[in-house]
Every structure is written in structure tokens, then in C-alpha cells.
Design an enzyme around this catalytic site. Structure first.
Site, PDB file in Angstrom:
ATOM      1  N   CYS A 151     -62.098-122.459 -36.619  1.00 32.52           N
ATOM      2  CA  CYS A 151     -63.459-122.268 -35.838  1.00 32.52           C
ATOM      3  C   CYS A 151     -64.251-120.844 -36.251  1.00 32.52           C
ATOM      4  O   CYS A 151     -64.368-120.923 -37.538  1.00 32.52           O
ATOM      5  CB  CYS A 151     -63.140-122.288 -34.392  1.00 32.52           C
ATOM      6  SG  CYS A 151     -64.514-122.399 -33.220  1.00 32.52           S
ATOM      7  N   LYS A 157     -54.529-119.705 -35.194  1.00 38.07           N
ATOM      8  CA  LYS A 157     -55.744-118.981 -34.972  1.00 38.07           C
ATOM      9  C   LYS A 157     -55.643-117.515 -34.482  1.00 38.07           C
ATOM     10  O   LYS A 157     -54.948-117.169 -33.556  1.00 38.07           O
ATOM     11  CB  LYS A 157     -56.772-119.725 -34.218  1.00 38.07           C
ATOM     12  CG  LYS A 157     -58.143-118.871 -34.157  1.00 38.07           C
ATOM     13  CD  LYS A 157     -59.181-119.820 -33.132  1.00 38.07           C
ATOM     14  CE  LYS A 157     -60.477-119.533 -33.101  1.00 38.07           C
ATOM     15  NZ  LYS A 157     -61.463-120.299 -32.179  1.00 38.07           N
ATOM     16  N   GLU A 208     -60.729-128.948 -36.051  1.00 38.59           N
ATOM     17  CA  GLU A 208     -59.953-128.466 -35.030  1.00 38.59           C
ATOM     18  C   GLU A 208     -59.571-129.338 -33.871  1.00 38.59           C
ATOM     19  O   GLU A 208     -60.452-129.944 -33.507  1.00 38.59           O
ATOM     20  CB  GLU A 208     -60.731-127.261 -34.703  1.00 38.59           C
ATOM     21  CG  GLU A 208     -60.245-126.372 -33.501  1.00 38.59           C
ATOM     22  CD  GLU A 208     -61.273-125.235 -32.927  1.00 38.59           C
ATOM     23  OE1 GLU A 208     -60.911-124.145 -32.307  1.00 38.59           O
ATOM     24  OE2 GLU A 208     -62.494-125.504 -33.239  1.00 38.59           O
TER      25      GLU A 208
END
Length: 522
Positions: free
Chosen positions: A399, A349, A286
């Protein structure tokens, strides 16, 4: 007196001692019991502590004289559980202690108190329906499971450290997740660990058998079934080699202007340490490329030097709206970059971290988010299956999106062949957080029957097959890379097909059985 009679008598004496507690002693005991129980979580994984922590909770529930006290049993126990289980959240605030250090008590104790409300609602529900006798164990376990499920989506959701996550220590038992997911494992754990509380009830052979069936029989049956599944399904590979890079960039220097070039150079160097000719994709964590790659052609082309000649670089990086476009927005994204620097695909995300990537109720709270900059991130559209040249279709998770059961494959999306989780656990140092995060991601592989590839900035990077068997790993705090052959997926699992409906049906059935048993003579 027989051994069995002595055991029942000892349990009765313990239950009476807990029942005699009041005021601050009662509350402090509950907090201590929850904190002690949290030692069952990864990476400590001392499962036997639950056999004292949860029976004592049941005995204190039995002694609750009011509805408020019944709620307090779950809340105070949960507060201790989450304080110990989530202490590592404070590490993220220590990256800039002068700016964020004051938030540590709110982040650890306040967040723990908020999450504990769900366990308080579980014990309150059991009290409201009149759970008693032998059946109260089933009612409490079912209410606990439903409360944890509610916690996974209420207020955007935060299902971290649910009770079922303690089974990361046992891969055979973890296989039960393919049938009933995390919530099924939570139900099994609550039933097995609360059952010894029945030792304090009037002794009888039937009660002793029931305790044995729940406390020993349930986990043993899950272990046996899981062992059979692991033996029945041998490891299988796709033949595609992936290179996972763990650059180990300190969080405090990651976004320093004078260090960003060197960070990108290091990532490329690690990627090209050995020949890329047989590699299908290089995977970075990430935000591994500390530039806005959608607008920065120069740095995107340089990052593309890490892409295999006939493959792709899959990297995390931020994305912003093009210059001049309004409103200005910011995304935390995964890029698929071809040799030469062309962007093949982007995934944004969707599950953003409150206070980390955006500030809830920003108009009312005069604080800034923990990540760099003042602009809140914009959520993406949700689970997606990306089709990339030269690779099987993949479900990206950025994440902590990996902690959400049942949210790997989009409802309107084709089923992927593997899961890719990129993350930056460098926020949490050498703490329990990265181990717990890894355990959650691994369970997603088992639930869905899909292999998982995980790239983490400071670790733990790993590859798991669709049964959760480890293929490769780079430990916490290490710098380097590894090559691993992508495992083959399995056919869709029951949990992958039916989602939360199966574990919730089990919980409701358990609740009904508990109520029925409670109407009988205790």
C-alpha cells in the site's frame, strides 16, 4: 515602453495588489492560491498554474509584517494545497458513512491543516534568517524542500503530494529523481516556479536573465538530461513473465462473510483465464485473499490454484497470531505461496496508515480504526529484500509504503532486482487518489533504478521499467489481468546509493547562496 518594461510593471502592480490585502481577504487569497496550485498535481497536471500560485505566495511573504504573518503565508497556502490535493481521503470514510462520516471534516480539513504546518515553518524560517532581495527565492525554495523532507518522517511521515510530484507528467524531467530523488525535484520546482516573483523587483537585464535561467532553464536542462538518459538506456527484459490480477472488489463487500468465498473464487478464475505454463508468478493486490491464510490451510490451498505450475502466487492477505498465543496480534502481509499451498515467504507491512490500520493515542481517542475489526495492526520490521524460488530478489511495498522515498531497500539488506507494490486503492473510489499513489510508486522506480510491478484491487495496476517507462497497465475501475515481462534493473542510481543526503546537500547549498545574495544590494 518596451515589452520587458511592461512585463515588470505589470508584475509590480500585481505584487502591490497582493501586498495590500489584509485580514480575511489575505488568508482567503492564500488558500485559493494553494488550491489553484494543487491543479498541478496528478491527474490534472496543469503545471503552469504554479507560475501564478507560487510567485503570489512570494509577494505575500514579502508583505508579511510579523513572524506570525510569515508563518501564516505558508500555512494558509498549504491548507488550500492539501485540501484540494487530499480531498479523496473522504472516500474511505464513505464506505460506512453512518459510522465514519462525521470524521470527514477532520480527515480533510484537519489533516490538511496539520500538513500545512510544515510549509508554514518554511516561510517562517525564511523570515527568521532575513531572506530578502533576489536571494529570498533560493532561501524559500531550500526551506520548502527541507520542510517537505521533514514531513516525510515526522509523526511517522506522510510525504504525499510533495511539490516535486507534479513532474509525473514529464518522464524526461522525472529522471532527475535518479540523482536527487523527490526532494531534488521539489527544489527544482520551487526555484523555477517562484522565480517569476522577481519580475516585481526593480527591472534589470541581469534579473531578466536570472528569471529565464530559473523558470525556463532549470526545467529545460532537466528535460534535456532526462531525454538523453531515456535514449541512452533502451528497455531490457529478464524473460520472466508475471501475471497481474486486478479483481475490482468493491470495498463495501470485500469483508462480508457471505461474499468472501466468491471473492477468492473470482481471483483464482481471473488468474487462470489463460495458460499459466509460461508465467513465473501470479500477483494479487493487498488483502486480495480475504482470509487469515497463515492459519487457514483450506483457503490457502484453494488460493494456490492460481499459482503457476513452476511458480508462485504473491498475494496480500492478513496474518494473525496462532490460536492460544498471546498477545493477539494482526499484520497486513504479503504471502508467497507455492502450488499445493505451502507458504514460501511472508512480508509484513511496516508503515501503517494512522486511523486506517491503527489509532494513534488510542487511550485518549475514543474512536475505532476504519478497517474491519477493533484490533490495531502491528507494524513489520521495515524494508526487506525477499529471495523467492524462481524469481529475482524483490523489495515488497504494501500500500502506501510506496510513497516514502529512500525506504525501498533496507540498510542491512541486499539490493533487490525489482519492486513489488500491492495495494487496495478501492478505498478511494474513482478519485485523484489512485493516480497520485501510482505517480509516487513510479518515482520510486526511477529513484532506485529498479523496475516496479504494481497490483491494485480496483486499479491502477501497472508495470514500469527502472526509468519509469510504462510496460503494461490496467486502468482505474477495470476488472481483469495482464501478463508482462519483468524488466531488468539498472546499476544503483546516485539517489539509491546516497539517499536523501544528495538533495539535502543541494537544498543547503541553495540556502547558503540565497543568504549570500540577500546580503548584496537587492
Amino acid at each position: 515602453m518596451s515589452t520587458a518594461a511592461r512585463v515588470f510593471a505589470t508584475a509590480r502592480a500585481l505584487a502591490d495588489r497582493f501586498a495590500a490585502l489584509s485580514g480575511w481577504r489575505r488568508r482567503l487569497t492564500l488558500v485559493g492560491l494553494g488550491a489553484f496550485g494543487a491543479l498541478a498535481l496528478p491527474p490534472v497536471s496543469l503545471l503552469p498554474v504554479l507560475l501564478l500560485s507560487l510567485p503570489a505566495l512570494v509577494w505575500l511573504f514579502d508583505a508579511a509584517a510579523t513572524r506570525r504573518a510569515a508563518f501564516g503565508v505558508g500555512w494558509w497556502w498549504g491548507w488550500g494545497w492539501f485540501i484540494v490535493g487530499l480531498y479523496w481521503v473522504s472516500y474511505a470514510l464513505l464506505t460506512d458513512p453512518a459510522k465514519f462520516g462525521w470524521m470527514i471534516p477532520f480527515a480533510v480539513f484537519g489533516l490538511s491543516g496539520l500538513l500545512a504546518v510544515f510549509l508554514g515553518l518554511a516561510t517562517l524560517t525564511a523570515r527568521l534568517v532575513g531572506a530578502r532581495g533576489t536571494g529570498r527565492i533560493a532561501v524559500l525554495a531550500a526551506a520548502w524542500t527541507v520542510a517537505e523532507w521533514l514531513r516525510s518522517w515526522a509523526l511517522t511521515g506522510f510525504p504525499w503530494n510533495s511539490l516535486g510530484s507534479v513532474w509525473d507528467v514529464s518522464l524526461p524531467v522525472l529522471q532527475f529523481g535518479a540523482l536527487a530523488g523527490l526532494w531534488g525535484l521539489s527544489l527544482l520546482t520551487a526555484l523555477a516556479a517562484m522565480a517569476p516573483a522577481l519580475l516585481a523587483d526593480s527591472p534589470s537585464p541581469r534579473r531578466a536573465v536570472l528569471i529565464g535561467l530559473l523558470t525556463i532553464g532549470l526545467p529545460l536542462a532537466a528535460w534535456g538530461g532526462g531525454s538523453w538518459r531515456l535514449a541512452l538506456v533502451p528497455p531490457a527484459e529478464t524473460g520472466l513473465t508475471l501475471r497481474v490480477v486486478q479483481p475490482h472488489i468493491p470495498q463495501g463487500t470485500k469483508w462480508l462473510e457471505e461474499r468472501r468465498e466468491s471473492h477468492l473464487f473470482d481471483a483464482v478464475t481471473l488468474s487462470r483465464g489463460t495458460s499459466l505454463d509460461t508465467v513465473a508468478a501470479v500477483i494479487w493486490p493487498e488483502a486480495a485473499a480475504p482470509f487469515f491464510l497463515n492459519l487457514d490451510d483450506q483457503h490457502r490451498a484453494y488460493a494456490a490454484l492460481a499459482a503457476p505450475p513452476s511458480g508462485l502466487l504473491l498475494t496480500g492477505a492478513l496474518r494473525i497470531t496462532p490460536r492460544g498465543e498471546n498477545p493477539f496480534r494482526l499484520w497486513n502481509s504479503l504471502y508467497a505461496i507455492a502450488p499445493g499451498g505451502a507458504t514460501v515467504a511472508v512480508f509484513d507491512k511496516a508503515h501503517l496508515v494512522p486511523f486506517g490500520e491503527y489509532v494513534p493515542l488510542r487511550q485518549l481517542l475514543p474512536i475505532t480504526k476504519i478497517t474491519n475489526g477493533s484490533t490495531d495492526f502491528t507494524p513489520g520490521p521495515g524494508p526487506r529484500t525477499l529471495t523467492l524460488p524462481g524469481l529475482p530478489p524483490v523489495a515488497p511495498l504494501v500500500c502506501y509504503e510506496a510513497i516514502f522515498p529512500g525506504q525501498v531497500v533496507g540498510h542491512d539488506q541486499p539490493r533487490p532486482d525489482w519492486i513489488l507494490n500491492i495495494t487496495d486503492d478501492g478505498w478511494f473510489g474513482l478519485s485523484a487518489g489512485p493516480y497520485q499513489h501510482l505517480a509516487a510508486a513510479r518515482l520510486r522506480a526511477v529513484e532506485e533504478g529498479l523496475p516496479l510491478v504494481r497490483a491494485a484491487n480496483t486499479g491502477i495496476s501497472a508495470v514500469f521499467d527502472p526509468l519509469g517507462r510504462e510496460v503494461a497497465r490496467l486502468g482505474l475501475g477495470e476488472r481483469g489481468s495482464f501478463d508482462a515481462v519483468l524488466p531488468r534493473p539498472l546499476a544503483v542510481t546516485p539517489y539509491g546509493r546516497f539517499g536523501d543526503s544528495l538533495p539535502l546537500a543541494l537544498a543547503l547549498a541553495c540556502f547558503a547562496v540565497g543568504l549570500a545574495c540577500g546580503k548584496k544590494r537587492p
